[in-house]
Design a protein around this motif. Sequence first.
Motif, short mmCIF file in Angstrom:
data_model
loop_
_atom_site.label_atom_id
_atom_site.label_comp_id
_atom_site.label_asym_id
_atom_site.label_seq_id
_atom_site.Cartn_x
_atom_site.Cartn_y
_atom_site.Cartn_z
N UNK A 39 0.83 -1.21 0.00
CA UNK A 39 0.00 0.00 0.00
C UNK A 39 0.86 1.26 0.00
N UNK A 40 2.08 1.13 0.52
CA UNK A 40 2.96 2.30 0.54
C UNK A 40 3.40 2.69 -0.87
N UNK A 41 3.56 1.68 -1.73
CA UNK A 41 4.06 1.97 -3.08
C UNK A 41 3.19 2.96 -3.85
N UNK A 42 1.87 2.74 -3.94
CA UNK A 42 1.08 3.74 -4.65
C UNK A 42 1.03 5.09 -3.93
N UNK A 43 1.29 5.08 -2.62
CA UNK A 43 1.25 6.35 -1.90
C UNK A 43 2.41 7.26 -2.31
N UNK A 44 3.54 6.62 -2.71
CA UNK A 44 4.74 7.41 -3.03
C UNK A 44 4.47 8.41 -4.16
N UNK A 45 3.96 7.94 -5.33
CA UNK A 45 3.71 8.93 -6.38
C UNK A 45 2.65 9.95 -5.98
N UNK A 46 1.66 9.53 -5.17
CA UNK A 46 0.64 10.50 -4.75
C UNK A 46 1.31 11.62 -3.94
N UNK A 47 2.19 11.19 -3.00
CA UNK A 47 2.88 12.19 -2.18
C UNK A 47 3.78 13.07 -3.05
N UNK A 48 4.46 12.43 -4.03
CA UNK A 48 5.32 13.22 -4.91
C UNK A 48 4.52 14.24 -5.70
N UNK A 49 3.39 13.78 -6.21
CA UNK A 49 2.56 14.69 -7.00
C UNK A 49 2.08 15.87 -6.16
N UNK A 50 1.76 15.58 -4.88
CA UNK A 50 1.34 16.67 -4.00
C UNK A 50 2.48 17.66 -3.80
N UNK A 51 3.70 17.11 -3.64
CA UNK A 51 4.86 17.99 -3.47
C UNK A 51 5.06 18.84 -4.73
N UNK A 52 4.87 18.16 -5.85
CA UNK A 52 5.03 18.86 -7.13
C UNK A 52 4.05 20.04 -7.22
#
Length: 663
Positions: A312-325
């Motif tokens: 579940x952490x794996x899909x969270x990574x791009x979500x978090x990155x996108x939010x940072x972006x």
Amino acid sequence: MFLFALAFLLVGHFGRVIFSAGQTYPAVVLAPNGIALAALIKYGGKKWKYIMGAAMLNALFNGLLPGGAFIASVLYVLQASVGAWAFHALNLDQRFSHLRDTLWFSGIALLTSAIVPIGGMFLLSLSTAPNNTTFFYWWLGSIVSALVFTPLLVRGLSEQRPAASPAKGFEIALAFSLLITVDFFFWTKYPTEATLPFVLLQLGMFTWIALRMGMSYMSWATFISSVIFLCAPFYGFDRPSADQLSLRIISTEVYMCIFAILFYFLSSAFEERNEAFTSLKEKIEELEHSNQRILQEDLKKTEFIAVLAHELRNPLAPIANNLSWMELEGIQETKYKNPIDGITKQVRHISRLLEDLLDVSRINQGKIELRKQPLDLHQSIRYAIDSVRPFVQARDLEVTLDLHPGPLWVSADPLRLEQIVINLLNNAAKYTNPKGRIRISTSIGGGTAILQISDNGIGICPEMLPKIFDSFIQADNSITRTFGGLGIGLKLVRTLAELHGGTIQAESDGLDKGSRFTLKLPLGVPPQESGSIAQEPSAAALLNSSNKKILVVDDNKDVVYSLGEVLRLLGHEVLKAYDGEQALSIALTHRPAIVLLDIGLPDITGYEVAKSLRETFGSGVTLIAISGYGQAEDKLRAKQAGFDQHLTKPVSMADIKEAIKVL
Ligand code: ADP
């Protein structure tokens, strides 16, 4: 059944031979009684006809007239039927392997054996022929027969015994040889001269058989001894005179009665105990087996939770990155600010839950490691307050601090200590109604640094208090559900406190009376030089760091894209690769300064890519591993493969900035 009827006849004949051999009146050897009882116990009351026929023939051979023979056979059938009926009505077991069975059977043998003698005496009283038979001797003969024959025929003779081990077989053969030898002493004149030693020898043999071989062999021993004893006065070397014969038979019968009853009790009680012991052993083995299974299931479940949290952490990574972006793009200032803030908050919440879940499985697998250092407890409290501030403010809670003057040094892992305090504060905020109060106090006592977090919230009922530190325990209460939670926060708190050599304790005066959590940690020593605690870098400093060529390698395109965008906005030149071979070829062509490398790639592993890059570029490239696995052994492996740093997924923007900053 036919064999039983035949045996009835033969034994009847044997009794008659003894009768006529010695004119044993008033002693009576009434052997067929036990056979009739055994037959009806074993084959059911409906087989009475066989008994009737055999008894009839026997009576005719005995010289009775047909009328008398008929009445005698009816009496036999009646006696055996009543005995067999009582046996089944009392639900006795045909193995005679319980004390209850032998107790009741002895009772049945004693009582029902009186039926034939009563009837016989009545008939004799009608006849004019003189006789000196007494009822009691007749009854005694009948009882001995039931005791000697019934268990033998019902169990001893018909039991399928499992093959005994050679040692057991030898023991059985030895015991029976000695028993027969001892029994044959009764054929000599010595027993009459020294009765006690012979009785004691007999007692020893019977005890041996009862305790070691059980009821089946006991019935054989009783039968063999009875036959040898009863034959002694007729065929032995020391035959009594005709007037002594009756007395000798009667005393032998009394002796056998007592021995049979006592040793049936003993062997059935022992067999019962052995059976109970065996079944207990089986039950214990079964329990151990199922315990093992439960432990394995539990381990599987723990592993599953770890894999689940990890996946579940794996899909969270791009979500978090996108939010940072988006944050870097300044989207926060637009009309999307509120929804994006909402998503950011929820992503953080999910990340925290997943981290807790991972921690619980690490605890269960004994994989939690602490990186202890001298730490001021107050600093952890400050960080924790910062972390829960938005939640505390949203619930309009008043937080008061009452701190020990000066620092409180402990030896602790900063992240883990912060995690403890955050969990406690978060709970205090969660379980206290809006406008409530939370009080944080610290002190020193008994060589420990003490932190107390109390609230005037919903409190904890006394039954729950001892349980709340266990996994997945939650008070069943609407407020608990309102704020969710997995019921593992306090389990983590306790384990982490214990790993630090400390304790955690919860107190509450009951529901709606608030709660107080007390954490005690052993006092530590201050650090050697001040300023050893890393200072947070300022965002400006980060953005001012010189631009670099960075290769991002991950098979998850979303991760590569979002991370790439964040890095680009931070001012770096970004290269992208989605597998190991592609990463190597891009690296050869473009010579990146930094490679952010996923470990689990579809073709070759990140370790192999790192090795090859290190061989090609030497120290000219900085390799940062990004892996889902963050244990010490994973980090060591990364180091051995040539990585400079190891980051554990999900990697936040802060992690990336930090990694690039220290290069
Ligand atoms: P969670 O909060 O996720 O349910 P925890 O392990 O943190 O799990 O807490 C376990 C239970 O202990 C909670 O469900 C709650 O019933 C009780 N609890 C913990 N802290 C408090 C508190 N400050 N006041 C009242 N109850 C509490």
